[in-house]
Write a protein that holds these residues in place. Structure first.
Motif, PDB file in Angstrom:
ATOM      1  N   LYS A 102      -7.950   9.201  -3.210  1.00 42.82           N
ATOM      2  CA  LYS A 102      -8.037   7.684  -2.452  1.00 42.82           C
ATOM      3  C   LYS A 102      -7.774   6.547  -3.672  1.00 42.82           C
ATOM      4  O   LYS A 102      -8.165   6.673  -4.646  1.00 42.82           O
ATOM      5  N   VAL A 123       1.236   7.161  -6.611  1.00 42.08           N
ATOM      6  CA  VAL A 123       0.282   7.959  -6.711  1.00 42.08           C
ATOM      7  C   VAL A 123       0.424   9.483  -6.395  1.00 42.08           C
ATOM      8  O   VAL A 123       0.031  10.236  -7.104  1.00 42.08           O
ATOM      9  N   ARG A 124       1.292   9.508  -5.477  1.00 46.62           N
ATOM     10  CA  ARG A 124       1.710  10.931  -5.043  1.00 46.62           C
ATOM     11  C   ARG A 124       2.695  11.574  -6.245  1.00 46.62           C
ATOM     12  O   ARG A 124       2.560  12.648  -6.591  1.00 46.62           O
ATOM     13  N   ARG A 175       0.799  -1.151   0.121  1.00 49.38           N
ATOM     14  CA  ARG A 175       0.065  -0.033   0.148  1.00 49.38           C
ATOM     15  C   ARG A 175       0.700   1.479  -0.038  1.00 49.38           C
ATOM     16  O   ARG A 175       0.501   2.222  -0.722  1.00 49.38           O
ATOM     17  N   GLU A 176       1.935   1.121   0.648  1.00 48.59           N
ATOM     18  CA  GLU A 176       2.944   2.429   0.953  1.00 48.59           C
ATOM     19  C   GLU A 176       3.593   2.486  -0.410  1.00 48.59           C
ATOM     20  O   GLU A 176       3.959   3.568  -0.997  1.00 48.59           O
ATOM     21  N   ASP A 193       1.187   3.888  -2.889  1.00 50.54           N
ATOM     22  CA  ASP A 193       0.970   5.460  -2.409  1.00 50.54           C
ATOM     23  C   ASP A 193       2.077   6.124  -2.819  1.00 50.54           C
ATOM     24  O   ASP A 193       1.746   7.509  -3.499  1.00 50.54           O
TER      25      ASP A 193
END
Length: 629
Positions: free
Chosen positions: A585, A570-571, A563-564, A567
């Motif tokens: 999200k 995505v950032r 997930r990290e 993430d």
């Protein structure tokens, strides 16, 4: 009028005519190359060839065999098989008999196979093996018009006790019947081809149905004769080419490649086994091939993962080389557009030469080392991935078309290609952009309509021949088309901002080397979200580097570490987006999307409604408690 335009306008009525002309012109030239298991049963396959004369002998035998079974002009003969040389020879046999081919994906289940066979009124089914035969047998009560099933793999052509007489035949038997028929009627096939009309039905291709029941697209003989002339007129293919053909022939993109080959006369290596592509390319050493974007994404992810596994220094070199490739591709393409020369500054050329030795040369070698160009179609290719391959010397020429337009309406012109566009229209194809941005097409490749669905036909085909594609696009001043999105896929947030999900999804695929599929949502919501599926081989390589080698894919993909990881990407994506486009999200899916679960079509397009139905609870989760405007 140019010579090419004259050739296209004076085309024969059918690709069957082009086939006979090709056989007459180069009977001893290599037509098709196909794999057979090695004599020892171990190691790589052996490859054998058919000359054009040998191919014609098989095509004529199939055509005459169908005539002997009572198949009449424009009656339908279905093919349910993976891509293989027999598919092509049977298809041309059907066309030379004056009949029409109904295409069926071999992955289609028994219920939908029966629907297609019944809706098309197919009289004969050419089935690859026992599995395809079983589908027809299971639903035989629903198929009163299906008089025969011809099985390609002869050992599987076994009749059941309750089968009608001659209901099951092997392909060898069909050809023997054809040979006997030709002994009595030696000119039967040539007479059949001579009688073909350009408006006669040649193919019924059922759309792979991203929503609802598939529709049968009626393509006449003239559409394939036009494609046979128009594609070579672009200069895309040459007589000395060797094509590697693995795409599903039940899909219009695969099928159109068979028409272009006949006009030019080059050889084609045929093998539809997707798991053999990496093994086959260095053996076949093609000069061009067509593929869908997912293949290029997988290669890019694989190369990236391999570099990462090689340690920090190797990955740093790959990251640097990737950036150089993209800069080099953008620079040379821009300069070619302005000056007609694909030049780059000396400093960039020097960096590119170093990166070529360290990285690009190995990638080209994996493709066989002789690849002049790849044609990409069926879906949008993320521009950053296109620029990477372009800079690495793998020239990916994007094209555009629909089943309803016989696949090839636009293609990038060789040296003058522009990544991020689908090129220019084929000679003889017209295009205009409607007021709402929709792309409209008109020309000889356009379908006659949807089989038995006049109302559906009227929705997309105007009386004067203009086809509404459902795609939104922009035309440059010099005629290059850029697809911005599907008309129905454009979304409007509750804040009134329009968003093209495909654009954001493409950017994420270029940023994240582990992504397999991503779907962006936000219609009538006040922020965007995403469902993200990860590529198993790439992710498990990462897991092994991070002490998770003992865990299975399901456990890894559900972990906080992953997930990290996602993430972070995505950032990175959000940094390049407008505020209203950013992904607020996301959810990582528990498995990759696939054909078997009904989330991808056989040509690897996303079925958004199917994904939303299956994972709708995750979408709702991301909006729980959100204040809507």
């Amino acid at each position: 009028m140019s010579d090419n335009q004259s050739l296209i306008e004076n085309r024969p009525p059918s690709v069957a005519n082009l086939f006979l002309e090709r056989v007459e012109e180069t009977p001893d030239g290599e037509a098709y190359r196909y794999p057979v298991p090695s004599a020892s049963g171990e190691g790589p396959d052996d490859w054998r060839s058919y000359t054009w004369a040998e191919a014609a002998q098989r095509v004529f035998a199939v055509a005459a065999g169908l005539m002997d079974l009572g198949v009449r002009p424009e009656e339908r003969v279905a093919i349910a098989s993976n891509t293989r040389v027999d598919w092509i020879l049977c298809d041309f046999g059907i066309l030379c008999a004056g009949a029409a081919t109904t295409t069926v994906y071999p992955t289609t289940n028994a219920e939908e196979t029966a629907y297609i066979l019944a809706d098309s009124d197919s009289r004969v089914l050419i089935a690859e093996d026992a599995e395809q035969l079983a589908k027809a047998r299971e639903r035989r009560a629903e198929l009163p018009d299906l008089a025969h099933v011809v099985v390609i793999e002869a050992a599987d052509a076994v009749a059941a006790e309750d089968d009608p007489e001659d209901w099951v035949l092997s392909l060898d038997e069909l050809r023997r019947r054809g040979a006997a028929y030709l002994e009595k009627n030696p000119e039967a096939v040539r007479k059949s081809v001579a009688a073909l009309r350009s408006d006669q039905l040649a193919t019924l291709i059922y759309t792979s149905g991203t929503t609802g029941r598939p529709k049968g697209v009626r393509l006449p003989h003239d559409a394939w004769a036009y494609m046979g002339k128009a594609i070579p007129a672009t200069g895309l293919v040459r007589p000395d080419d060797l094509q590697y053909l693995w795409l599903p022939l039940a899909h219009v993109f695969g099928k159109v490649l068979t028409a272009a080959q006949i006009e030019v006369g080059h050889a084609t290596a045929v093998d539809g086994r997707v798991d053999k592509i990496i093994e086959n390319l260095p053996v076949v050493r093609p000069t061009y091939m067509a593929a869908v974007p997912r293949i290029f994404e997988k290669v890019y992810n694989g190369v990236s993962a391999k570099a990462r596994a090689g340690g920090g220094a190797k990955y740093k070199i790959f990251t640097w080389a990737s950036a150089v490739a993209r800069e080099y591709a953008r620079t040379t393409q821009d300069n070619f557009r302005r000056t007609g020369t694909a030049s780059a500054p000396a400093g960039l050329r020097a960096k590119h030469a170093v990166a070529d030795k360290l990285v690009y040369a190995k990638i080209r070698e994996a493709f066989g080392g002789r690849l002049r160009a790849c044609i990409s179609g069926s879906a949008a290719l993320a521009p950053d991935i296109g620029f990477f391959f372009s800079g690495a010397g793998i020239h990916v020429l994007e094209g555009y078309g629909l089943t309803e337009s016989s696949a090839a309406s636009f293609v990038n012109p060789g040296e003058a290609y522009r990544t991020g566009t689908v090129g220019k229209p084929l000679p003889g194809t017209e295009v205009r952009i409607a007021e709402d941005g929709e792309i409209l097409l008109r020309g000889p490749g356009i379908m006659q309509g949807y089989h038995g669905l006049p109302e559906k036909t009227e929705e997309v085909l105007e009386p004067d021949g203009w086809l509404h594609t459902g795609d939104i696009g922009e035309l440059s001043a010099d005629g290059y088309l850029r697809i911005t999105d599907r008309k129905k896929d454009l979304i409007k947030t509750s804040g009134g901002k329009y968003i093209a999900p495909a654009e954001i999804e493409g950017q994420f695929k270029a940023v994240c080397p582990y992504v397999s599929n991503i779907l962006v949502y936000g219609a009538d919501r006040n922020y965007c979200t995403a469902l993200i599926a990860l590529d198993e081989p790439a992710l498990m390589g990462w897991a092994a580097e991070h002490g998770m080698e003992q865990r299975g894919y399901a456990e890894v993909v559900a972990s906080e570490e992953v997930r990290e990881l996602v993430d972070g990407y995505v950032r990175q994506l959000n940094e390049g987006l407008q505020r209203w486009q950013t992904i607020k999200k996301f959810r990582v899916l528990p498995r990759d999307l696939d054909i078997e679960h009904g989330e991808l079509t056989p040509s690897l397009k996303l079925k958004r409604p199917a994904v939303e139905k299956k994972f709708g609870h995750l979408i709702e989760e991301m909006y729980e408690g959100a204040r809507e405007k």
